[in-house]
Motif scaffolding. Structure first.
Motif, PDB file in Angstrom:
ATOM      1  N   ARG A 290       0.787  -1.222   0.000  1.00  7.68           N
ATOM      2  CA  ARG A 290       0.000   0.000   0.000  1.00  7.68           C
ATOM      3  C   ARG A 290       0.824   1.279   0.000  1.00  7.68           C
TER       4      ARG A 290
ATOM      5  N   SER B 246       1.575   1.008  10.671  1.00  4.50           N
ATOM      6  CA  SER B 246       0.351   1.340  11.374  1.00  4.50           C
ATOM      7  C   SER B 246      -0.617   0.168  11.376  1.00  4.50           C
ATOM      8  N   SER B 247      -1.456   0.158  12.409  1.00  2.00           N
ATOM      9  CA  SER B 247      -2.513  -0.849  12.509  1.00  2.00           C
ATOM     10  C   SER B 247      -3.828  -0.131  12.761  1.00  2.00           C
ATOM     11  N   TRP B 248      -4.715  -0.192  11.795  1.00  2.00           N
ATOM     12  CA  TRP B 248      -6.024   0.490  11.914  1.00  2.00           C
ATOM     13  C   TRP B 248      -6.989  -0.442  12.620  1.00  2.00           C
TER      14      TRP B 248
ATOM     15  N   ASP C 280      -3.275  11.011  11.005  1.00  2.00           N
ATOM     16  CA  ASP C 280      -4.619  10.733  10.489  1.00  2.00           C
ATOM     17  C   ASP C 280      -5.485  11.959  10.743  1.00  2.00           C
TER      18      ASP C 280
ATOM     19  N   TYR D 260      -6.932   3.931  18.507  1.00  2.00           N
ATOM     20  CA  TYR D 260      -6.180   4.272  17.287  1.00  2.00           C
ATOM     21  C   TYR D 260      -6.036   5.778  17.181  1.00  2.00           C
TER      22      TYR D 260
ATOM     23  N   SER E 231      -7.069  11.707   5.404  1.00  2.00           N
ATOM     24  CA  SER E 231      -8.260  10.889   5.603  1.00  2.00           C
ATOM     25  C   SER E 231      -8.193   9.853   4.475  1.00  2.00           C
ATOM     26  N   LEU E 232      -9.324   9.465   3.879  1.00  2.00           N
ATOM     27  CA  LEU E 232      -9.246   8.367   2.903  1.00  2.00           C
ATOM     28  C   LEU E 232      -8.175   8.620   1.839  1.00  2.00           C
TER      29      LEU E 232
ATOM     30  N   ASN F 195      -9.371  -0.524   1.577  1.00  2.00           N
ATOM     31  CA  ASN F 195      -8.817  -1.857   1.807  1.00  2.00           C
ATOM     32  C   ASN F 195      -9.561  -2.875   0.958  1.00  2.00           C
TER      33      ASN F 195
ATOM     34  N   TYR G  39     -19.692   0.640   2.208  1.00  2.00           N
ATOM     35  CA  TYR G  39     -18.715   1.389   3.013  1.00  2.00           C
ATOM     36  C   TYR G  39     -18.000   2.421   2.134  1.00  2.00           C
TER      37      TYR G  39
ATOM     38  N   THR H 131     -18.029   6.399   2.697  1.00  2.00           N
ATOM     39  CA  THR H 131     -16.757   7.070   2.985  1.00  2.00           C
ATOM     40  C   THR H 131     -16.478   8.187   1.979  1.00  2.00           C
TER      41      THR H 131
HETATM   42  N1  LIG Z   1      -3.047   1.766   9.051  1.00  2.00           N
HETATM   43  C1  LIG Z   1      -4.141   2.226   8.448  1.00  2.00           C
HETATM   44  N2  LIG Z   1      -4.720   3.349   8.896  1.00  2.00           N
HETATM   45  C2  LIG Z   1      -5.866   3.794   8.279  1.00  2.00           C
HETATM   46  C3  LIG Z   1      -6.410   3.127   7.192  1.00  2.00           C
HETATM   47  C4  LIG Z   1      -5.753   1.943   6.741  1.00  2.00           C
HETATM   48  O1  LIG Z   1      -6.204   1.282   5.773  1.00  2.00           O
HETATM   49  N3  LIG Z   1      -4.640   1.540   7.390  1.00  2.00           N
HETATM   50  N4  LIG Z   1      -7.541   3.564   6.564  1.00  2.00           N
HETATM   51  C5  LIG Z   1      -8.196   4.624   7.028  1.00  2.00           C
HETATM   52  C6  LIG Z   1      -9.471   5.038   6.316  1.00  2.00           C
HETATM   53  O2  LIG Z   1      -9.192   5.203   4.919  1.00  2.00           O
HETATM   54  C7  LIG Z   1     -10.113   6.311   6.816  1.00  2.00           C
HETATM   55  O3  LIG Z   1      -9.236   7.373   6.622  1.00  2.00           O
HETATM   56  C8  LIG Z   1     -11.372   6.609   6.010  1.00  2.00           C
HETATM   57  O4  LIG Z   1     -12.361   5.694   6.336  1.00  2.00           O
HETATM   58  C9  LIG Z   1      -7.747   5.377   8.224  1.00  2.00           C
HETATM   59  N5  LIG Z   1      -6.505   4.888   8.737  1.00  2.00           N
END
Ligand SMILES: Nc1nc2c(c(=O)[nH]1)N=C([C@H](O)[C@@H](O)CO)CN2
Ligand code: NDP
Length: 235
Positions: free
Chosen positions: A13, A83-85, A134, A147, A177-178, A182, A189, A193
C-alpha cells in the motif's frame, strides 16, 4: 553514497508506493516490512534493503537500530508509516488494544527518533522525520478510540521533536483521511466514505507521495501537520 530514507511498514500500500517512488528516482531506501509479500522479492531484486520487523516483538527496536547502524552511517529521512487500523469492535481486550496502538503509532516513532537522531544529523543536507498520522487527530473517532488517541500522540511528538532537532532535522506530520480503500471494504462502506469529503474521491498513494516530496524539499516547514483530507473538515 546518498544517505537512504528509512520507511517503516512498507511491504504494501502507501509505504510500498513510497519505496517504489524513491527507487524510480534513484533515492536509496531502507524499508521495514512485517509480512513478506511478493513485492518484497521484487524490491530486493532492485537492490532495496528490506528488513523484516514486527514492532510488537521484544527487542524489535534494538535489533532494527543495530541493523541500520551496521549498514549506514547517515540517514536522509525517517518516514514513520507502519500502522494498525484496529478498533474496539474487533478487540474486546481493550487493555491490549490500547497498548498495541500506542506502541506502533507513538512508542516506535518516539524511540527511533531518539536512537537514530545521530544518523539523521550526519546527513549531508538538512534531514527529515515524517509522521503519518490521520485526520481523526482533529476529531477523535468513536469506532477507533485507541487508534485515534495514539495518532494524536504521534501528532504531538511532531511538535516536540521539531523543537528538539531544529534546524538540522525538520519534523512534520501528514494527516490523511481516505487515501486508499482496503480489499475487504464493501461498496456500501466505500460509498459512505466517499461522501465524507468535499472532493468525494479515493485519491490514491500519489497524494501521499506528493506530500512527502513537498516536505522533503522544503527548507522552512517544520513542526507542522499537512492535512491531506479532501476538505473533509468542511463537510
Ligand atoms: N493503518 C491504516 N490506517 C488507516 C487506514 C488503513 O487502511 N490503514 N484507513 C483509514 C481510512 O481510509 C479512513 O481514513 C477513512 O475511512 C484510516 N486509517
Ligand atoms: N489508507 C488510508 O486511506 C489512510 C492511511 N493513513 C495512514 O497512512 C499510513 C499508511 O497507510 P496504509 O498503507 O493504509 O497502511 P497499512 O494499514 O497498509 O499498514 C502499513 C503497514 O504497517 C505494518 N504494520 C502494522 N503493524 C505492525 C507491527 N506491529 N510491526 C511492523 N509492521 C506493522 C503492516 O504490516 P502487515 O502488512 O504485516 O500487516 C502494513 O504493511 C498509516 O500510518 C495509516 O494510518 C491514514 C489515513 C488514511
Amino acid at each position: 553514497m546518498t544517505a537512504p530514507i528509512l520507511i517503516t511498514g512498507a511491504g504494501q500500500r502507501i509505504g510500498l508506493a513510497l519505496v517504489e517512488h524513491f527507487v524510480a528516482n534513484n533515492q536509496p531506501v531502507v524499508m521495514t516490512y512485517r509480512t513478506r509479500y511478493a513485492a518484497i522479492d521484487a524490491l530486493e531484486e532492485q537492490g532495496v534493503h528490506c528488513i523484516q520487523v514486527d514492532f510488537d516483538g521484544a527487542e524489535a527496536l534494538t535489533r532494527l537500530e543495530m541493523t541500520i547502524r551496521a549498514h549506514y552511517d547517515s540517514l536522509r529521512a525517517i518516514i514513520h508509516n507502519a500502522s494498525s487500523w484496529d478498533c474496539e469492535a474487533n478487540n474486546p481486550d481493550f487493555n491490549q488494544l490500547f497498548d498495541n496502538m500506542m506502541r506502533i503509532h507513538a512508542k516506535v516513532p518516539y524511540q527511533l527518533n531518539l536512537t537514530l537522531a545521530d544518523l539523521l544529523l550526519a546527513s549531508e543536507s538538512v534531514a527529515d522525520i515524517i509522521h503519518l498520522t490521520d485526520y481523526v487527530v482533529e476529531t477523535g473517532s468513536p469506532k477507533h478510540i485507541a487508534y485515534a488517541a495514539s495518532k494524536a500522540a504521534l501528532d504531538n511528538l511532531t511538535k516536540s521533536f521539531a523543537s528538539k532537532y531544529a534546524p538540522n532535522i525538520k519534523v512534520n506530520a501528514i494527516a490523511p483521511s481516505l487515501i486508499i480503500f482496503n480489499q475487504h471494504d464493501t461498496p456500501e462502506y466505500k460509498a459512505k466514505t466517499l461522501k465524507k469529503s468535499l472532493m468525494g474521491i479515493e485519491p490514491g498513494c500519489k497524494e501521499i507521495i506528493r506530500s512527502v516530496e513537498l516536505l522533503l524539499n522544503s527548507d522552512y516547514i517544520t513542526g507542522r501537520s499537512l492535512p491531506v483530507d479532501g476538505g473533509r473538515h468542511l463537510k
